[in-house]
Each structure stands twice: as C-alpha cells, then as structure tokens.
Design a protein around this motif. Structure first.
Motif, PDB file in Angstrom:
ATOM      1  N   SER A   1      -2.805  -0.405   0.586  1.00 21.57           N
ATOM      2  CA  SER A   1      -3.460  -1.207  -0.448  1.00 21.57           C
ATOM      3  C   SER A   1      -2.499  -2.125  -1.190  1.00 21.57           C
ATOM      4  CB  SER A   1      -4.177  -0.294  -1.440  1.00 21.57           C
ATOM      5  OG  SER A   1      -3.284   0.681  -1.932  1.00 21.57           O
ATOM      6  N   PHE A   2      -1.209  -2.036  -0.868  1.00 24.33           N
ATOM      7  CA  PHE A   2      -0.285  -3.027  -1.435  1.00 24.33           C
ATOM      8  C   PHE A   2      -0.331  -4.267  -0.550  1.00 24.33           C
ATOM      9  CE2 PHE A   2       2.192  -0.375   1.484  1.00 24.33           C
ATOM     10  CZ  PHE A   2       2.841  -1.326   2.244  1.00 24.33           C
ATOM     11  N   LEU A   3       0.309  -5.349  -0.989  1.00 29.68           N
ATOM     12  CA  LEU A   3       0.317  -6.580  -0.201  1.00 29.68           C
ATOM     13  C   LEU A   3       1.349  -6.435   0.913  1.00 29.68           C
ATOM     14  CD1 LEU A   3       0.060  -9.170  -3.112  1.00 29.68           C
ATOM     15  CD2 LEU A   3      -1.776  -8.362  -1.611  1.00 29.68           C
TER      16      LEU A   3
ATOM     17  N   THR B   1      -5.961   2.888  -6.275  1.00 29.78           N
ATOM     18  CA  THR B   1      -4.972   3.179  -5.243  1.00 29.78           C
ATOM     19  C   THR B   1      -3.638   2.470  -5.495  1.00 29.78           C
ATOM     20  OG1 THR B   1      -4.449   2.783  -2.926  1.00 29.78           O
ATOM     21  CG2 THR B   1      -6.234   1.525  -3.816  1.00 29.78           C
ATOM     22  N   GLN B   2      -3.637   1.486  -6.407  1.00 30.04           N
ATOM     23  CA  GLN B   2      -2.387   0.821  -6.778  1.00 30.04           C
ATOM     24  C   GLN B   2      -2.051   1.041  -8.253  1.00 30.04           C
ATOM     25  OE1 GLN B   2       0.257  -0.628  -5.241  1.00 30.04           O
ATOM     26  NE2 GLN B   2      -0.663   0.267  -3.432  1.00 30.04           N
ATOM     27  N   GLU B   3      -2.601   2.081  -8.858  1.00 33.99           N
ATOM     28  CA  GLU B   3      -2.254   2.455 -10.227  1.00 33.99           C
ATOM     29  C   GLU B   3      -1.965   3.942 -10.254  1.00 33.99           C
ATOM     30  OE1 GLU B   3      -1.806   0.216 -12.514  1.00 33.99           O
ATOM     31  OE2 GLU B   3      -2.747  -1.477 -11.491  1.00 33.99           O
ATOM     32  N   PRO B   4      -0.789   4.424 -10.266  1.00 34.80           N
ATOM     33  CA  PRO B   4       0.450   3.660 -10.293  1.00 34.80           C
ATOM     34  C   PRO B   4       0.691   2.919  -8.968  1.00 34.80           C
ATOM     35  CG  PRO B   4       0.920   5.973  -9.935  1.00 34.80           C
ATOM     36  CD  PRO B   4      -0.542   5.879 -10.226  1.00 34.80           C
ATOM     37  N   LYS B   5       1.439   1.862  -9.081  1.00 30.22           N
ATOM     38  CA  LYS B   5       1.674   0.999  -7.927  1.00 30.22           C
ATOM     39  C   LYS B   5       2.651   1.639  -6.935  1.00 30.22           C
ATOM     40  CE  LYS B   5       0.956  -3.228 -10.596  1.00 30.22           C
ATOM     41  NZ  LYS B   5       0.359  -2.497 -11.763  1.00 30.22           N
ATOM     42  N   SER B   6       2.456   1.286  -5.684  1.00 30.56           N
ATOM     43  CA  SER B   6       3.438   1.689  -4.676  1.00 30.56           C
ATOM     44  C   SER B   6       4.782   1.069  -5.031  1.00 30.56           C
ATOM     45  CB  SER B   6       3.029   1.174  -3.292  1.00 30.56           C
ATOM     46  OG  SER B   6       1.817   1.741  -2.895  1.00 30.56           O
ATOM     47  N   GLN B   7       5.835   1.853  -4.883  1.00 27.17           N
ATOM     48  CA  GLN B   7       7.193   1.301  -5.076  1.00 27.17           C
ATOM     49  C   GLN B   7       7.693   0.876  -3.701  1.00 27.17           C
ATOM     50  OE1 GLN B   7       7.108   4.626  -8.341  1.00 27.17           O
ATOM     51  NE2 GLN B   7       8.978   4.665  -7.130  1.00 27.17           N
ATOM     52  N   LEU B   8       8.047  -0.393  -3.611  1.00 23.86           N
ATOM     53  CA  LEU B   8       8.231  -1.003  -2.297  1.00 23.86           C
ATOM     54  C   LEU B   8       9.581  -1.680  -2.161  1.00 23.86           C
ATOM     55  CD1 LEU B   8       4.806  -2.872  -2.318  1.00 23.86           C
ATOM     56  CD2 LEU B   8       5.308  -0.843  -0.952  1.00 23.86           C
ATOM     57  N   ARG B   9      10.157  -1.598  -0.977  1.00 26.14           N
ATOM     58  CA  ARG B   9      11.275  -2.472  -0.612  1.00 26.14           C
ATOM     59  C   ARG B   9      11.110  -2.775   0.859  1.00 26.14           C
ATOM     60  NH1 ARG B   9      12.442  -5.714  -4.204  1.00 26.14           N
ATOM     61  NH2 ARG B   9      11.763  -4.539  -6.005  1.00 26.14           N
ATOM     62  N   ARG B  10      11.204  -4.032   1.179  1.00 26.39           N
ATOM     63  CA  ARG B  10      11.021  -4.417   2.582  1.00 26.39           C
ATOM     64  C   ARG B  10      12.132  -5.334   3.033  1.00 26.39           C
ATOM     65  NH1 ARG B  10       5.248  -6.818   2.172  1.00 26.39           N
ATOM     66  NH2 ARG B  10       5.353  -5.622   0.249  1.00 26.39           N
ATOM     67  N   ILE B  11      12.372  -5.293   4.310  1.00 23.94           N
ATOM     68  CA  ILE B  11      13.322  -6.196   4.959  1.00 23.94           C
ATOM     69  C   ILE B  11      12.539  -7.026   5.966  1.00 23.94           C
ATOM     70  CG2 ILE B  11      15.324  -6.337   6.507  1.00 23.94           C
ATOM     71  CD1 ILE B  11      16.136  -5.231   3.840  1.00 23.94           C
TER      72      ILE B  11
ATOM     73  N   SER C   1       6.959   4.067  -1.452  1.00 27.17           N
ATOM     74  CA  SER C   1       6.945   5.358  -2.123  1.00 27.17           C
ATOM     75  C   SER C   1       5.737   5.366  -3.049  1.00 27.17           C
ATOM     76  CB  SER C   1       8.241   5.547  -2.921  1.00 27.17           C
ATOM     77  OG  SER C   1       8.251   6.837  -3.478  1.00 27.17           O
ATOM     78  N   SER C   2       4.786   6.262  -2.774  1.00 24.07           N
ATOM     79  CA  SER C   2       3.572   6.309  -3.599  1.00 24.07           C
ATOM     80  C   SER C   2       3.385   7.727  -4.110  1.00 24.07           C
ATOM     81  CB  SER C   2       2.354   5.898  -2.764  1.00 24.07           C
ATOM     82  OG  SER C   2       1.993   6.960  -1.893  1.00 24.07           O
ATOM     83  N   ILE C   3       2.360   7.944  -4.927  1.00 21.33           N
ATOM     84  CA  ILE C   3       2.161   9.298  -5.446  1.00 21.33           C
ATOM     85  C   ILE C   3       1.707  10.256  -4.352  1.00 21.33           C
ATOM     86  CG2 ILE C   3       1.822   8.598  -7.847  1.00 21.33           C
ATOM     87  CD1 ILE C   3      -1.177   9.103  -7.444  1.00 21.33           C
TER      88      ILE C   3
END
Ligand code: FES
Ligand SMILES: [Fe+2]
Lengths: 421, 166
Positions: B163-165, B85-95, B120-122
C-alpha cells in the motif's frame, strides 16, 4: 481419524451464544482439527467451469491445504485430481494452469491422463503383472456444480451440494441473472493477497456491515462513494444468516428504496446502453428493471467463497495465522460494457494495493495480533441480539451493522467441530 | 525542453528524476510525487507476469492499473491520514539501479531499471524486488512521468499488502 482430532474433540465451551474465545483464532491444534472437520469434509468452492473452458484445460486450486488440479477432459467432463504422483509422491503438475491431455511426473516419468487414469510407466517391464487401474491419481471423492461454480468435498458421503447451500443457493441464482445470458464467467485472473491472520477473521468480516464506515472512511470520503450510507446507522439493509455457515448483507432494501436501475453499481442505464437493451431483450422490461435495481448479492458461502457484488474472493487457509485471499472481477456473459467497468472497479478495490481491501487486510492482521493478548479472553459478538428477528423464509436477520453473520458462522462451526469424526 | 542530444546529459536528467521519485516515495511525499505525473499518466503494477506470461491489463487483473484520475484518488486517500494500512506508514528505503535508456522518441524517453525496496511495517520487515519501466517526457519544466510499470519478481505468487508507493 487420527489421535489429534480425538484429543481435541471438544471446544470446551469456547463458543457461547454471544461470545467466542480468542484462542479459536490462535490455537494451532484447533487449526489442524478444522482441516479435518471442516475443510476435508464440507463442500468447498474450488473454481469455476469457465476457468477450464476448453477441453484439456487445467488449473491448480486448493481445498484447505490440499492442492487440487481442476481439469476438463477431452469429453468436457470436469475432474478434481490431487497433485501427487501415485508412485512415490512427487508433485505431478508444477504449472499454475494450462492445456494438456496428460501430466507426466518429472521424477520417473509416470504419465497420467487428465481424467486421472495412469496411462503408462517408464520402463514398463519392471511392472509386469501390476494393475495400472489401481494407480490413478487421487481424486476429490465428490464433485458438484451449481451455475458453473464447482465445489468439492473430501467426504465420501454427506449432504448434497444443494443441501449444503440451502437457502443461500438463491443468492447464486440471483447473481447469474445480472448476465443477459444467465451466466457468470471467471476469466480475469486472480490477485493473491497474503495475509497474516486466521482464516475466520476473513470469513467473519465479509458480511460484517459494522466496519465499513470506519475502515473504509478514507476512500468513501475521497471517492464520494454512496457505499458508505448502505452501512450507516440509518440503513434499511439487513444482515442474514442462511444457516450452514452462509451469511449475507442484503442491500436490496436500500437499492429498492432508491429505485435506480444500476444504482447498486454506482451507475445508470444511460452509461451502459448496450447492457440495458440486452437485459430488456432477455428478461422483458419489467423483470430487467427489477434485476438491475436489486443488483448482485453480497454473500459469504461457507467456508471460502465470498461473492461481493462485482467480484469474488476465495479464502485459502495456510496456517493458524495465515490465509491467502484470491480475488477477481466477476464477468457476466454477454455484457462486455458492464464487464469492463467490473474489472476497473475491482482492480481499484481489491488485492494487495486495493483502495478497500488493503485496509480490511490491515484489520485482519492487527486483529490476529490483538487477539493473542491475554485479557480479556473473549470476543464479544452481541451486537443486535435484542433486534434479531426472522424473515419470511425463517432465516435470522438483523440490522446491516449487526453481528447476525458472525453468530451464524460460529453456530455452524460448533456443529461441524463437535460432530463425530 | 527537448531531449538532450548529449547522452551523458540525458542520463543525468533521467537518473536525477528517477532518484528523486524514489526519495519522494520513501519519504511519503505524496503530493510532490503526484506532481511528477503527466496528465495522461498510467501507473501499472501487473500481476501474474513474473514468469513471462503476458497479461493484457484491459482484460485481466493487475495489482494496480491506475489512470491519471485514479493516481490522484490514491494519493488523496493516503493524504486523509486514515488509510489504515499506511498509518503508521511503512518505513522504506529503496535502491534504483541498472538504469538504462531503452529508447528515445522525442519528447519521450523510455527507461528501464531494477529496484530493491526494504519495507519495515507493523506486520514485519519485507523485501521487494522489481523491474521498472518508465516513459519520461520532456516538457516546459523538464521531465515528467507518463508511464511507470513495476513488475515485481514475485507478482505471480501470493504477496503481502503493498500500500506504499512502489
Ligand atoms: S514419483 Fe512420480 S514417477 Fe516416481
Ligand atoms: Fe471491508
């Protein structure tokens, strides 16, 4: 039955003995037809009696896409009521659960008792001469319970719940014996995992013993878990088709070979002394050992109740490409030390962040996207046809990694879908 | 190190820590993130509480309720490269914003914040919103995280894989 289901009253050869057509997972008309021919007809698991333990408790559940309020009236009887006001159709109950003798519709304040009766209207003089008894909440026509598991069927008549469960009824009996008091409780609340996939991918995967070695390799390796070997090429565990769409991965042959009480739960009697002594007191030493070696079942009760050793999952179809998986830890009456471990392990494994289920769910979603690709059009389900056999009770079984469960599900599905409405 | 008596200095430390944690999570720097935790760290993402319902994580299901060894296990699983579920990894940006020092109980500092995460995930793009509560502890080498509770604004509804941190 409406025109829609008549128009599609043939699967058009899309289900064959060892393959099914990919459109069965993507066809939106078919999904509507499934609602009528499966979800609004067969016995569907709704909830557990322990979720409405006290008089006047209620909890909102679903059958297919229909919202159902499961209530316990003040006399203790369980009802399955539809969450729709009989006046002009407003949603009567907006809470997820609670305790209430009645439900008052917020629109014009009609009030219904928790057994579904219309108790009163606002400004009643406007209803002079009208018959209140005809305006009670809609109800699920048939309600039946086995060992506290409550099922509902929208069909006025049909097989009894016992007939529907058939041979799989024994798996529920096998489950509850793990409690020294012979009862399961569902009291830990549910995780709700939204999944962009057809519900049948989830249904089929629950007893797919072929994928764990690959999908769950990451966690088996780092957790040094023994679960992986249960689903290895050398495993003596079997897959089973009980008929009526119910399927199982029966791990008992492996657990019996190892012969370790509580081995199925990755622990041993020294770690759960209270539980073990209660089990011996309840069942006698020999029987208790037998139960603690065999463990709890891994069984998928068609179409929506998956009992997975330490937890249950309830499958809720939303759309042709969307399903919600509801999951919670099983709790066994009279076994607090066992239950604590059940909750901890379940929390680690299931739900949106689960070390296991997030990966299964990733597979469901990729499968949904993959299946829409044009060529080839078929899903091949022929694994183990050459070694499929019958057990002593006449049920089809195969190796733990064989596709006996999928074939059984589709055989039953075809019968339901092609039956006259 | 003990809690700075100067409030601006304390806020500086807390902000730097929280922003660093956020960056390590966004960038999937799993091992470095793991090192932010104290030995008794507890990482909790409750379920079914967003409407104000109280849930006892010892008795009821949470989306995630990790003690220190399970945090480590989770990180190890991600590091295998086979956490599908994290391969490919989620592309993340957080504030992370609205940071508040809620209380100080030497050497612990209780901190509250809000977070908005774009994933942003698949599968698709997803936005998450949460209330975060931290217990940060001053030790020999500065701050570490002893407790983090993430209350998603929709944790009582059906949510996608997380499933990302967080
Ligand atoms: S719609 Fe419920 S009272 Fe009018
Ligand atoms: Fe799985």
């Amino acid at each position: 039955m409406d025109g829609l289901s008549r128009a599609h009253s043939s699967l058009g050869g899309r289900i064959q003995p060892d393959r099914v057509h990919g459109s069965l997972y993507t066809d939106p008309d078919l999904f509507e037809w499934e609602m009528e021919n499966i979800w609004h007809r067969v016995w569907v698991y709704v909830g557990h009696e322990s979720e409405v333990a006290k008089p006047n408790d209620f909890i909102v559940k679903t059958i297919g896409r229909q919202p159902v309020i499961m209530t316990r009236d003040r006399d203790g009887k369980v009802h399955l009521l539809l969450n729709r006001c009989t006046h002009r159709g407003n949603q009567v109950c907006s809470a997820d659960k609670g305790n209430s003798r009645s439900f008052t519709c917020p629109y014009h304040s009609w009030t219904f008792a928790n057994d579904g009766r219309l108790m009163g209207y606002a400004f009643a003089d406007g209803y002079e001469g009208k018959d209140k008894s005809q305006l009670g909440l809609g109800r699920v026509p048939r309600v039946a319970t086995h060992k506290g598991f409550v099922f509902g069927s929208f069909a006025e008549e049909g097989p009894t719940l016992e007939e529907h469960l058939g041979g799989a009824i024994e798996t529920i009996d096998r489950l509850v014996r793990t409690s020294p008091e012979g009862e399961v409780e569902i009291t830990a609340g549910f995780l709700k995992h939204r999944t962009k996939a057809n519900w049948k991918f989830v249904l089929e995967n629950e007893c797919d013993g072929y994928h764990p070695a690959f999908v769950h390799q990451s966690i088996f390796n780092v957790a040094e878990s023994g679960i992986g070997s249960l689903y290895g090429a050398e495993s003596t565990a079997v897959t089973r088709d009980y008929g009526n769409g119910h399927t199982e991965v029966d791990l008992r042959p492996e657990f019996r070979r190892i012969g370790q009480p509580l081995g199925w739960f990755g622990t041993n009697p020294a770690r759960l002394p209270d539980y073990v002594s209660k089990m011996r007191a309840a069942y006698g030493e020999e029987k208790a050992n037998e139960i603690m070696i065999d463990g709890t079942p891994h069984v998928m009760i068609f179409p929506n109740l998956f009992i997975a050793e330490i937890q249950i999952f309830v499958i809720q179809p939303i759309a042709v490409d969307e399903v919600v998986q509801h999951s919670t830890a099983l709790q066994f009456k009279g076994a607090p030390d066992l239950n604590r471990r059940m909750r901890q392990q379940t929390m680690g494994s299931v739900g949106p962040a689960g070390l296991l289920l997030a990966d299964d769910t990733e597979m469901y979603e990729r499968n949904q996207r993959g299946i829409a690709v044009r060529r080839p059009e078929w899903v091949f389900l022929g694994r183990g046809t050459h070694r499929e056999r019958r057990d002593a009770d006449g049920f089809r079984i195969g190796h733990s990694t064989d596709e006996v469960p999928s074939r059984g599900i589709w055989r039953h599905y075809q019968g339901l879908m092609e039956a006259a409405p | 190190m003990s809690v700075p008596s100067d409030r601006a200095a304390l806020m500086w430390d807390v902000q730097q820590f929280v922003f660093r944690e956020a960056r390590l999570q966004d960038d999937h720097e799993y091992a470095a993130w793991d090192e932010l935790w104290t030995d008794d760290g507890v990482y909790w993402i409750p379920a079914n509480t967003a409407d104000g319902t109280e849930v006892d994580p010892e008795r009821e299901m949470s989306i995630l309720y990790d003690n220190r060894s399970r945090i480590r296990l989770r990180v190890k699983q991600l590091l295998t490269g086979r956490r599908h579920t994290q391969e490919p990894k989620s592309q993340l940006r957080r504030i992370i914003g609205n940071i508040e020092i809620l209380s100080v109980d030497e050497p612990d500092v209780r901190v509250g914040a809000n977070s908005i995460i774009f994933e942003s995930s698949i599968r698709d793009d997803t936005t998450w919103a949460a209330r975060n509560e931290y217990v940060l502890r001053y030790g020999e080498d500065g701050l570490r995280m002893a407790y983090k509770k993430v209350t998603l604004a929709n944790n009582n509804r059906a949510i996608f894989t997380l499933s990302f941190l967080v």
